[in-house]
Scaffold this motif. Structure first.
Motif, PDB file in Angstrom:
ATOM      1  N   VAL A 633     -59.084  -4.184   6.018  1.00 49.74           N
ATOM      2  CA  VAL A 633     -59.153  -2.888   5.348  1.00 49.74           C
ATOM      3  C   VAL A 633     -59.680  -1.882   6.352  1.00 49.74           C
ATOM      4  N   LYS A 634     -59.787  -0.612   5.917  1.00 47.79           N
ATOM      5  CA  LYS A 634     -60.321   0.401   6.836  1.00 47.79           C
ATOM      6  C   LYS A 634     -61.824   0.205   7.003  1.00 47.79           C
ATOM      7  N   ASN A 635     -62.616   0.496   5.993  1.00 45.54           N
ATOM      8  CA  ASN A 635     -64.039   0.175   5.925  1.00 45.54           C
ATOM      9  C   ASN A 635     -64.547   0.583   4.552  1.00 45.54           C
ATOM     10  N   GLU A 636     -65.818   0.372   4.291  1.00 44.05           N
ATOM     11  CA  GLU A 636     -66.341   0.626   2.954  1.00 44.05           C
ATOM     12  C   GLU A 636     -66.347   2.108   2.614  1.00 44.05           C
ATOM     13  N   GLN A 637     -66.534   2.972   3.607  1.00 46.20           N
ATOM     14  CA  GLN A 637     -66.573   4.407   3.335  1.00 46.20           C
ATOM     15  C   GLN A 637     -65.180   4.993   3.114  1.00 46.20           C
ATOM     16  N   GLU A 638     -64.148   4.341   3.655  1.00 40.64           N
ATOM     17  CA  GLU A 638     -62.795   4.864   3.564  1.00 40.64           C
ATOM     18  C   GLU A 638     -61.850   3.723   3.198  1.00 40.64           C
ATOM     19  N   PRO A 639     -61.956   3.226   1.952  1.00 42.16           N
ATOM     20  CA  PRO A 639     -61.186   2.035   1.568  1.00 42.16           C
ATOM     21  C   PRO A 639     -59.692   2.288   1.548  1.00 42.16           C
ATOM     22  N   THR A 640     -58.942   1.262   1.892  1.00 38.25           N
ATOM     23  CA  THR A 640     -57.491   1.328   1.814  1.00 38.25           C
ATOM     24  C   THR A 640     -57.065   1.189   0.356  1.00 38.25           C
ATOM     25  N   VAL A 641     -56.052   1.939  -0.040  1.00 44.79           N
ATOM     26  CA  VAL A 641     -55.564   1.890  -1.415  1.00 44.79           C
ATOM     27  C   VAL A 641     -55.095   0.476  -1.733  1.00 44.79           C
ATOM     28  N   GLY A 642     -55.580  -0.065  -2.850  1.00 42.66           N
ATOM     29  CA  GLY A 642     -55.168  -1.395  -3.259  1.00 42.66           C
ATOM     30  C   GLY A 642     -55.987  -2.517  -2.687  1.00 42.66           C
ATOM     31  N   VAL A 643     -57.007  -2.208  -1.864  1.00 39.70           N
ATOM     32  CA  VAL A 643     -57.828  -3.233  -1.239  1.00 39.70           C
ATOM     33  C   VAL A 643     -59.299  -2.878  -1.420  1.00 39.70           C
ATOM     34  N   ASP A 644     -60.095  -3.850  -1.850  1.00 40.49           N
ATOM     35  CA  ASP A 644     -61.543  -3.690  -1.960  1.00 40.49           C
ATOM     36  C   ASP A 644     -62.210  -4.689  -1.031  1.00 40.49           C
ATOM     37  N   ILE A 645     -63.273  -4.252  -0.363  1.00 33.27           N
ATOM     38  CA  ILE A 645     -64.001  -5.134   0.539  1.00 33.27           C
ATOM     39  C   ILE A 645     -65.486  -5.023   0.256  1.00 33.27           C
ATOM     40  N   ALA A 646     -66.164  -6.145   0.311  1.00 37.93           N
ATOM     41  CA  ALA A 646     -67.608  -6.167   0.133  1.00 37.93           C
ATOM     42  C   ALA A 646     -68.217  -7.079   1.178  1.00 37.93           C
ATOM     43  N   VAL A 647     -69.335  -6.656   1.755  1.00 37.61           N
ATOM     44  CA  VAL A 647     -70.047  -7.432   2.758  1.00 37.61           C
ATOM     45  C   VAL A 647     -71.467  -7.663   2.265  1.00 37.61           C
ATOM     46  N   LYS A 648     -71.894  -8.924   2.263  1.00 36.17           N
ATOM     47  CA  LYS A 648     -73.238  -9.276   1.821  1.00 36.17           C
ATOM     48  C   LYS A 648     -73.891 -10.190   2.857  1.00 36.17           C
ATOM     49  N   PRO A 649     -75.069  -9.814   3.367  1.00 36.46           N
ATOM     50  CA  PRO A 649     -75.774  -8.548   3.156  1.00 36.46           C
ATOM     51  C   PRO A 649     -75.142  -7.427   3.980  1.00 36.46           C
ATOM     52  N   THR A 650     -75.567  -6.216   3.734  1.00 39.42           N
ATOM     53  CA  THR A 650     -75.008  -5.074   4.463  1.00 39.42           C
ATOM     54  C   THR A 650     -75.778  -4.776   5.738  1.00 39.42           C
ATOM     55  N   SER A 651     -76.871  -5.463   5.960  1.00 38.22           N
ATOM     56  CA  SER A 651     -77.606  -5.323   7.216  1.00 38.22           C
ATOM     57  C   SER A 651     -78.113  -6.694   7.643  1.00 38.22           C
ATOM     58  N   LEU A 652     -78.264  -6.875   8.946  1.00 30.65           N
ATOM     59  CA  LEU A 652     -78.733  -8.137   9.515  1.00 30.65           C
ATOM     60  C   LEU A 652     -79.954  -7.866  10.374  1.00 30.65           C
ATOM     61  N   SER A 653     -80.948  -8.719  10.252  1.00 31.88           N
ATOM     62  CA  SER A 653     -82.187  -8.550  11.003  1.00 31.88           C
ATOM     63  C   SER A 653     -82.426  -9.776  11.864  1.00 31.88           C
ATOM     64  N   PHE A 654     -82.738  -9.542  13.147  1.00 35.07           N
ATOM     65  CA  PHE A 654     -83.000 -10.627  14.091  1.00 35.07           C
ATOM     66  C   PHE A 654     -84.377 -10.437  14.712  1.00 35.07           C
ATOM     67  N   SER A 655     -85.069 -11.543  14.915  1.00 31.26           N
ATOM     68  CA  SER A 655     -86.410 -11.473  15.493  1.00 31.26           C
ATOM     69  C   SER A 655     -86.491 -12.078  16.884  1.00 31.26           C
ATOM     70  N   ARG A 656     -85.450 -12.782  17.307  1.00 33.63           N
ATOM     71  CA  ARG A 656     -85.492 -13.405  18.628  1.00 33.63           C
ATOM     72  C   ARG A 656     -84.069 -13.601  19.155  1.00 33.63           C
ATOM     73  N   SER A 657     -83.984 -13.750  20.467  1.00 34.38           N
ATOM     74  CA  SER A 657     -82.698 -13.996  21.104  1.00 34.38           C
ATOM     75  C   SER A 657     -82.191 -15.378  20.723  1.00 34.38           C
ATOM     76  N   GLY A 658     -80.895 -15.502  20.442  1.00 30.25           N
ATOM     77  CA  GLY A 658     -80.298 -16.775  20.090  1.00 30.25           C
ATOM     78  C   GLY A 658     -80.368 -17.104  18.619  1.00 30.25           C
ATOM     79  N   GLN A 659     -80.981 -16.237  17.819  1.00 30.59           N
ATOM     80  CA  GLN A 659     -81.104 -16.483  16.379  1.00 30.59           C
ATOM     81  C   GLN A 659     -79.761 -16.300  15.679  1.00 30.59           C
ATOM     82  N   LYS A 660     -79.495 -17.100  14.647  1.00 27.68           N
ATOM     83  CA  LYS A 660     -78.243 -17.044  13.906  1.00 27.68           C
ATOM     84  C   LYS A 660     -78.450 -16.388  12.543  1.00 27.68           C
ATOM     85  N   ARG A 661     -77.454 -15.645  12.113  1.00 23.94           N
ATOM     86  CA  ARG A 661     -77.433 -15.059  10.786  1.00 23.94           C
ATOM     87  C   ARG A 661     -76.031 -15.218  10.201  1.00 23.94           C
ATOM     88  N   SER A 662     -75.949 -15.421   8.884  1.00 22.34           N
ATOM     89  CA  SER A 662     -74.660 -15.552   8.202  1.00 22.34           C
ATOM     90  C   SER A 662     -74.463 -14.388   7.247  1.00 22.34           C
TER      91      SER A 662
END
Length: 702
Positions: A633-662
């Protein structure tokens, strides 16, 4: 729904392995039915016992030990346990039934698919470098200068490669640290030299694009003048020649080169060779690249030159990094001035002084010995009547290369080629010539007579230009890089065109194709590796894809299917901020989801113990933590007609190098007309980084 894992890359440095450039000579396409590759497993043993084990396997179908030994072409003993042998189809089938044999597949043949390009994509000579680590990587051959030989020092300790003395080849040095050739099928062409030496120019050109030393004032007889250099000019190079004029690039030679390069200690493999299609488990290039990936080595491959059309990309295994060719801000034009004052712009490289003179023009169709000779309209060799052509310019339909040589050879003054193909790359001509789009209809402009009447006249004038050339794409890739009209080093053993009678020789030449784009991306991978020697192949690939510069779908309607994530961006790729990483098991899950059985994957994973039924069902690419996504899709602020997108979570926080987030991406698309491509991006932003993943929704033709 798709889960993605991002890893904050570590910037700790350690001794890097040698980077090796896998490079080849010329090729023709051929199909060989008498050679088969027999795979026994993934645990090589000592050379003596492994070779004897291969002979013992063959004794089940051969009458004697001698006959078994004579049938073996290669024994692969270092990285995988396999052999190539000359067999009948019945013998191959019988071998495949043995318990100790995991896979048998026929040997197939592949084909082969700069002064300005590095500045164009943002890697100037002043770019930040880690010279200590870059010298532990690999560079190129042809633009090496003896005055700089002392700068390199001895090869790093990790290097285990070899280099001997062969025909026309005096050996290696501290820049070229390895050179080998692989050819055991017995076919020979007079132009083939059993040596690592490049007789075609393809390998020299691509290797110097990747790792060539800085050479000031390089040019092709004054054209494209500038400083020529590779992405990592301080790196070293090893060459593995597997392609031949007589036989092309065979699977068994290619696997032997993969095994040697992996064993020698490599970081990146650059392969400008076409895939042959089919399943991953029977594609030697995909198999070799999988074993390279398991050893921490990224394989960069050309996407092929068969586009633009759907399903035309070669080398599309997800553990490869596949490259398409884009243009740069330079184009070589040949201007034709007609007698009526009209100017037609053609494409081509001419190194001849333009003559301010009018010549009569003649259609090739009217220049044959008889009206029944259809080859005359293509100006085929032997089809034109010298008495008709002498002193004239000939208009030919493009049917193959060499019409300019034919016309010149019988006294013609020049050639205009009409082509219905895309004129996005300049052909080098050995005689005055240019190529124009057939839709221009130059014939009607100058009213070429078809049977009788006076000939029209026009002035033939060739001028090299410097016009903007935007993006082009030969095929669908992971990413795009410059591949059009690239100036780089060239072999002294071949004329610029390779045609009979051509006396043009140069240390540099212009070449086009995904073969030229591939070493640009491999060079960027080596550049990244010099800063992050411990990164996995997947991490380096992620860095390149998520930092690529977006390209315009208005210019190319096939969008990401034409240019992938966009134009490679070396400076941003060096420090991407986040990477999508994965290991061998991710690819195994992908293959299971794509319908491969555990036993069929044995040639890749080296075991029949993979139990695909224990893995969760789903779309194959869901198993991959890939830096691009299938639904878009385009993105959440400018959605494409006929397509909805959601991302959870909308922000990612890291405390150290090499850390993984899903995170999870959920895309819901309503029914849409077919065919249709919808494109957008998932972008993670921080104060210093932008990590962009293309998302594509494709509705195929019903």
């Amino acid at each position: 729904m798709s889960k993605k894992k991002l890893i904050v890359p570590s910037i700790l440095l350690s001794n890097a392995l040698i980077f090796i450039l896998l490079r080849f000579s010329s090729a023709t396409e051929d199909e060989h039915k008498e050679f088969f590759i027999v795979y026994l497993g993934d645990q090589p043993v000592s050379n003596v016992s492994a070779v004897q084990a291969h002979i013992n396997v063959l004794l089940s179908i051969k009458r004697s030990d001698l006959e078994a030994k004579e049938s073996i072409v290669y024994s692969y003993t270092k990285i995988f346990n396999a052999f190539a042998a000359k067999l009948s189809k019945a013998e191959a089938r019988n071998l495949s039934l043995l318990d100790e044999v995991l896979s048998v597949f026929p040997n197939r043949y592949h084909k082969l698919h700069t002064t300005k390009s590095w500045d164009f994509i943002g890697l100037p000579s002043t770019a930040k470098r880690n010279l200590k680590m870059e010298r532990n990587i690999v560079g190129s051959l042809r633009s090496l200068r003896a005055s700089r030989m002392m700068d390199f020092g001895p090869p790093p300790r990790k290097w285990r490669g070899t280099c001997g003395h062969y025909a026309n080849f005096s050996g290696c040095n501290n820049k070229l640290v390895g050179a080998r050739f692989f050819k055991l099928d017995g076919t020979r062409d007079p132009s083939d030299i059993l040596s690592p030496v490049d007789v075609d120019g393809h390998g020299t050109h691509t290797s110097s694009t990747l790792a060539g030393n800085l050479v000031p004032d390089a040019s092709l007889f004054g054209l494209a003048r500038g400083a020529a250099r590779g992405a990592v000019p301080n790196a070293r190079v090893a060459m593995y020649k597997v392609c031949w004029i007589s036989s092309g690039c065979s699977d068994m030679d290619l696997l032997a080169a993969f095994e040697a390069a992996i064993h020698d200690g490599v970081d990146v493999l650059s392969i400008s060779i076409g895939g042959v299609g089919g399943k991953y488990v029977s594609d030697a290039l995909a198999i070799g690249a999988f074993h390279a990936m398991k050893n921490g080595i990224l394989t960069v491959a050309s996407g092929g030159n068969d586009g633009p059309s759907s399903s035309s990309v070669a080398n599309h295994a997800p553990w490869l990094l596949t490259v398409a060719a884009s243009g740069i801000d330079r184009e070589f034009r040949s201007r034709v001035e007609l007698g009526n004052g009209k100017i037609v712009s053609g494409v081509g490289v001419n190194t001849f002084e333009p003559k301010q003179k009018l010549y009569p023009i003649l259609s090739g169709a009217d220049a044959g010995y008889s009206g029944s000779d259809d080859g005359a309209r293509f100006c085929a060799d032997g089809s034109l009547d010298p008495s008709k052509v002498r002193g004239k310019l000939v208009l030919c339909e493009l049917g193959g290369w060499g019409a300019d040589s034919v016309v010149k050879g019988i006294g013609g003054k020049g050639t205009i080629l009409e082509s219905a193909q895309y004129l996005d790359a300049a052909q080098i001509f050995m005689a005055p010539a240019t190529m124009i789009n057939a839709t221009i209809s130059i014939g009607s402009d100058i009213q070429i007579p078809r049977s009788k009447g006076p000939c029209s006249f026009y002035r033939f004038l060739f001028i090299s230009g410097s016009e903007i050339q935007d993006q082009n794409a030969f095929s669908s890739p992971d990413v795009a890089a410059p591949g059009i009209d690239i100036l780089a080093s060239y072999t002294p053993l071949r004329s610029l065109t390779g045609l009979k009678g051509d006396t043009q020789y140069s240390k540099f030449s212009l070449m086009s194709g995904t073969s030229m784009a591939c070493p640009h991306v491999a060079g960027v991978a080596a550049y990244i590796k010099s800063f992050h020697p411990n990164w996995t192949a997947a991490a380096i690939k992620s860095a390149i894809l998520t930092t690529a510069k977006p390209m315009s779908s208005r210019v190319n309607k096939d969008a990401e299917f034409a240019y992938g994530a966009g134009q490679v961006n070396p400076d941003r790729a060096r420090n991407p901020g986040l990477v999508y990483d994965m290991d061998e098991m991710s690819y195994i899950q992908f293959l299971c989801h794509e319908g491969y059985s555990g036993s069929s994957m044995a040639v890749l994973v080296g075991s029949k113990s993979i139990n695909c039924s224990s893995l969760l069902p789903g779309i194959g690419y869901d198993a991959l933590n890939y830096p691009t996504m299938q639904l878009r899709v385009k993105n959440e602020q400018e959605p494409t007609v006929g397509v909805d997108i959601a991302v959870k979570p909308t922000s990612l926080s890291f405390s150290r190098s090499g850390q993984k987030r899903s995170f999870e991406v959920v895309v819901r698309a309503k029914p849409m007309p077919s065919p249709q491509i919808l494109s957008g991006s998932l972008v993670w932003k921080s104060n210093r980084h932008v990590v962009r993943s293309p998302v594509v929704i494709f509705k195929p033709l019903d």
